[in-house]
Enzyme design. Structure first.
Site, PDB file in Angstrom:
ATOM      1  N   TRP B 325       0.846  -1.212   0.000  1.00  0.00           N
ATOM      2  CA  TRP B 325       0.000   0.000   0.000  1.00  0.00           C
ATOM      3  C   TRP B 325       0.874   1.252   0.000  1.00  0.00           C
ATOM      4  O   TRP B 325       0.529   2.271  -0.598  1.00  0.00           O
ATOM      5  CB  TRP B 325      -0.903  -0.032   1.250  1.00  0.00           C
ATOM      6  N   HIS B 326       2.036   1.149   0.660  1.00  0.00           N
ATOM      7  CA  HIS B 326       2.889   2.326   0.764  1.00  0.00           C
ATOM      8  C   HIS B 326       3.554   2.693  -0.563  1.00  0.00           C
ATOM      9  O   HIS B 326       3.937   3.845  -0.755  1.00  0.00           O
ATOM     10  CB  HIS B 326       3.975   2.122   1.835  1.00  0.00           C
ATOM     11  N   GLY B 327       3.719   1.761  -1.440  1.00  0.00           N
ATOM     12  CA  GLY B 327       4.332   2.114  -2.721  1.00  0.00           C
ATOM     13  C   GLY B 327       4.634   0.914  -3.571  1.00  0.00           C
ATOM     14  O   GLY B 327       4.736  -0.217  -3.085  1.00  0.00           O
TER      15      GLY B 327
END
Lengths: 292, 479
Positions: B325-327
């Site tokens: 989700w962060h990248g």
């Protein structure tokens, strides 16, 4: 309750703001009255960007004082020139750095690009008035931040402390990609050759007018460049520079030393001299200028 | 618009004034104005991407209403999946398209198959990961009949786009935030004062702590091969405080701004670096995301029910998805997996709920054992942050290798001023660790008005001073 809240916020803001208003009034007055004091023995003023900054060492040219700054565009040179000459009536010669790259359009944006605008404005805010910058594209947010920082939040004791200087570096051919430098100086982001800056031309005219009016002898100096840099300068800039020499060379002294040194060991990188190169060049320049 | 920008300093009072003095007559006006203010806030960055928010808003509003009337299980499923596919579809396209294309090409070329496929020059819409999860929480809750869908479109649009938390959270649940848009807001003095305190503390963490760490972190991580192990260790510790100051700072400003307008958002951070184990850390760090994953992924997967293998699988899934989700980078996936590895022993030994009480309750200093637990949890977290911060997996591995070289030498970079700010941050947070945020009801803690105001002014001065030095974007804007 809302009114009480707003009153309290206003009161706190006022308590916080009043000392800063007083500090800023004091500092604006201080800037207005303070002068850039150059020793009366110094008769020659050097202005320009990193090229003159690294090329002319006042240690070997006692009569001169170097007030160059990295990345300084011609319009900034003009603002600084006005301020310094006004404060120092005994100056009689001015050396202004003028190379091929000074006419590149990339100079027009120097007060808008955050990093470079921040650097230049932090050094020279005290010499720039609102009337000066009317014609120049300016990142107003950065300008206000610089003023807020240097006049209000962290006031300087001497507002002209970093107006310019000679900088020495003993390195030889430090890893700096010449192609990158050429790209930055003469090309746009889309790799097309940058245009010729009308703004720089206009301010060069202003410098010439100003020095004439104040009876100052003006030297337009192109400092030594490495061959790998010189040969990569796009033709349009070489032609433009030669035109300038033809136009200004009649009344003023144009000194083109771009191909002065053949030895790479005298260069810090492709377009700046190192300490050794600056020493030789300054001594030579001294003899030339004293002859004029 | 950045919270730490001049634009926002001008924008906030204007919005505040109009909200409480002009549109305070009825709830419709209040909500409509919030939608307008939020769209301007978002459009300040790039107005074109407003279309995405508006599309998600309209789609989820309609699906909510349809789900209310529809009883057919299959049709209900179809509708909820429509919402999931559209919302996650946008997210996948904008955030992960190039990652998947690159990795497919690499995978195929490993087997000797060659593809010529160009990746796209895609701009990631700011906040898409946050508002997508927020709207999804609404449709899923309505689908599960955990809440009634709203029939008020303006209130729903305000809920999706609410500007304080639109671009970097906290990711609010519809159940908590949406009902607040259905009630007329009245100005509450103490909430507003605490709101300003939250903003002040958030700005201090962002501008003074995180941004001063950033320049050293950037230098050390960019040129790690030039530095000794001790400098690399310092670089990773500085990054731990940079990311904490940056993200928790944003959350505090968001929560504080919301309070000025009469809204209560969930707390997103609760002194995570004082955690005694990783399970506690994840109960205190980015709480809104952790609980989102818990409610909408971990529990539907079976949670901690089932056999040991199932539990471990679920923990791995939730942490890896959280990392992803962060990248779109393998570094984030490894970061997630590493946290899962830290967590699993606690889960297997059923020690993941061991530390749910206050840290060092009724003590000024932590007992030695607790101190060791806190330091070791912090170091484990810091080690994982190396993957999070590195540009690539190779960089992370070389960085870790570099830690072993000249470890006992004095660091080449030693930012005394920054370390002093970190110390001040730790000290203040430790002293106030039982309160929701360190400046909460500060008048009860520092009763002397002069001292309290001197403290506020010091914070304001530092924020202005360092804010003028450099203005950096919030790290979580890119996620």
């Amino acid at each position: 309750m809302l009114n009480l809240f707003l009153k309290k916020v206003f009161k706190i803001s006022l308590i916080f703001t009043i000392p800063f208003i007083l500090i800023s009034i004091y500092n604006i007055f201080n800037i207005y009255k303070s002068k850039i004091q150059i020793s009366t023995e110094k008769k020659i003023l050097v202005l320009g960007d990193s090229h003159t900054m690294t090329s002319i060492n006042p240690k070997y040219f006692e009569a001169c004082v170097n007030y160059s700054l990295p990345a300084e565009p011609i319009y900034l040179t003009y603002f600084k020139l006005k301020k310094i000459v006004r404060d120092n009536a005994l100056l009689d010669k001015i050396i202004v750095g003028l190379g091929y790259h000074n006419f590149s359009e990339y100079n027009d944006k120097k007060f808008t690009k955050p990093q470079i605008a921040n650097f230049l404005l932090n050094k020279t805010y005290a010499g720039i008035s609102m009337s000066n910058i009317k014609q120049i594209e300016l990142n107003i947010k950065i300008y206000l931040k610089v003023l807020l920082k240097n006049i209000v939040i962290m006031p300087q004791t001497n507002h002209f402390d970093s107006f310019g200087y000679y900088s020495e570096n003993e390195g030889v051919n430090v890893a700096k990609n010449c192609i990158e430098v050429i790209q930055r100086h003469y090309y746009n982001n889309d790799s097309a050759v940058a245009g010729i800056s009308q703004l720089s031309k206009d301010y060069l005219d202003s410098i010439i007018d100003f020095t004439s009016r104040n009876q100052l002898k003006l030297y337009l100096l192109n400092t030594p460049l490495k061959k790998e840099y010189r040969t990569r300068v796009p033709q349009i800039f070489v032609e433009n520079y030669n035109n300038c020499l033809n136009i200004y060379g009649i009344k003023h002294t144009t000194l083109d030393y771009s191909s002065f040194f053949a030895s790479d060991s005298l260069f810090l990188d492709c377009d700046h001299l190192n300490t050794k190169g600056a020493k030789i060049f300054t001594k030579h320049l001294k003899s030339i200028i004293n002859d004029y | 618009m950045l919270f730490n920008s001049i634009d926002f300093i001008i924008y906030l009072p204007i919005v505040f004034f109009i909200y409480w003095f002009i549109v305070n007559k009825n709830i419709k006006l209040q909500n409509s104005f919030i939608v307008l203010a939020s769209y301007v806030f978002y459009g300040w960055w790039d107005w074109r991407f407003l279309a995405l928010i508006i599309f998600s808003t309209v789609l989820d509003y309609i699906i909510g209403l349809v789900l209310k009337k529809e009883d057919n299980r299959l049709k209900r499923k179809l509708f909820v999946w429509t919402s999931v596919i559209f919302n996650l579809g946008f997210l996948l396209f904008f955030k992960y398209y190039n990652f998947f294309v690159d990795n497919f090409i690499s995978a195929f070329s490993f087997f000797g198959l060659k593809f010529h496929y160009n990746t796209l020059n895609i701009i990631l819409p700011v906040g898409i990961s946050f508002y997508t999860f927020q709207t999804l929480s609404y449709t899923i809750d309505v689908y599960k009949r955990k809440m009634e869908p709203t029939t008020n479109f303006i209130a729903f649009a305000a809920f999706v786009s609410f500007f304080p938390q639109l671009v970097a959270g906290p990711i609010e649940r519809a159940k908590n935030l949406l009902p607040q848009f259905n009630k007329m807001r009245h100005f509450d003095y103490s909430e507003a004062v605490n709101g300003l305190r939250l903003i002040l503390w958030g700005l201090f963490k962002k501008v003074v702590v995180a941004d001063t760490c950033a320049s050293y972190v950037n230098e050390i991580f960019a040129n790690y091969s030039n530095y000794s192990g001790s400098t690399l260790l310092l670089g990773s510790i500085l990054f731990a405080f940079q990311i904490y100051g940056d993200f928790s700072g944003y959350s505090y400003i968001a929560i504080g701004t919301a309070r000025l307008f009469g809204f209560k958002l969930m707390n997103n951070f609760f002194y995570p670096y004082f955690s005694r184990d990783i399970a506690e850390f994840w109960r205190r760090w980015h709480i809104s995301l952790s609980t989102w994953f818990r409610d909408y992924l971990y529990i539907p997967l079976g949670g901690s029910k089932g056999n040991r293998i199932m539990k471990i699988r679920n923990v791995f899934i939730i942490f890896i998805v959280s990392g992803f989700w962060h990248g779109a980078n393998w570094t984030f996936i490894i970061w997630g997996a590493l946290n899962a590895l830290y967590f699993i022993p606690l889960l297997v030994l059923e020690r993941n709920r061991l530390n749910i009480d206050n840290i060092a309750e009724d003590r000024r200093f932590p007992p030695f054992r607790v101190l060791i637990q806190m330091v070791s949890t912090f170091l484990l977290t810091t080690f994982a942050w190396i993957f999070f911060r590195s540009e690539s997996l190779a960089d992370a591995i070389y960085y870790i290798k570099g830690l072993g070289q000249n470890f006992f030498s004095f660091p080449e970079i030693f930012p005394l001023k920054t370390l002093l700010f970190i110390f001040v941050l730790i000290l203040i947070e430790w002293v106030r660790r039982k309160t929701p945020f360190p400046l909460s009801d500060l008048n009860q803690f520092i009763r002397n008005k002069s001292i309290r105001y001197a403290f506020y002014f010091s914070l304001i001065y530092l924020i202005i001073f360092f804010g003028l030095e450099n203005q950096r974007q919030f790290i979580y804007f890119q996620f």
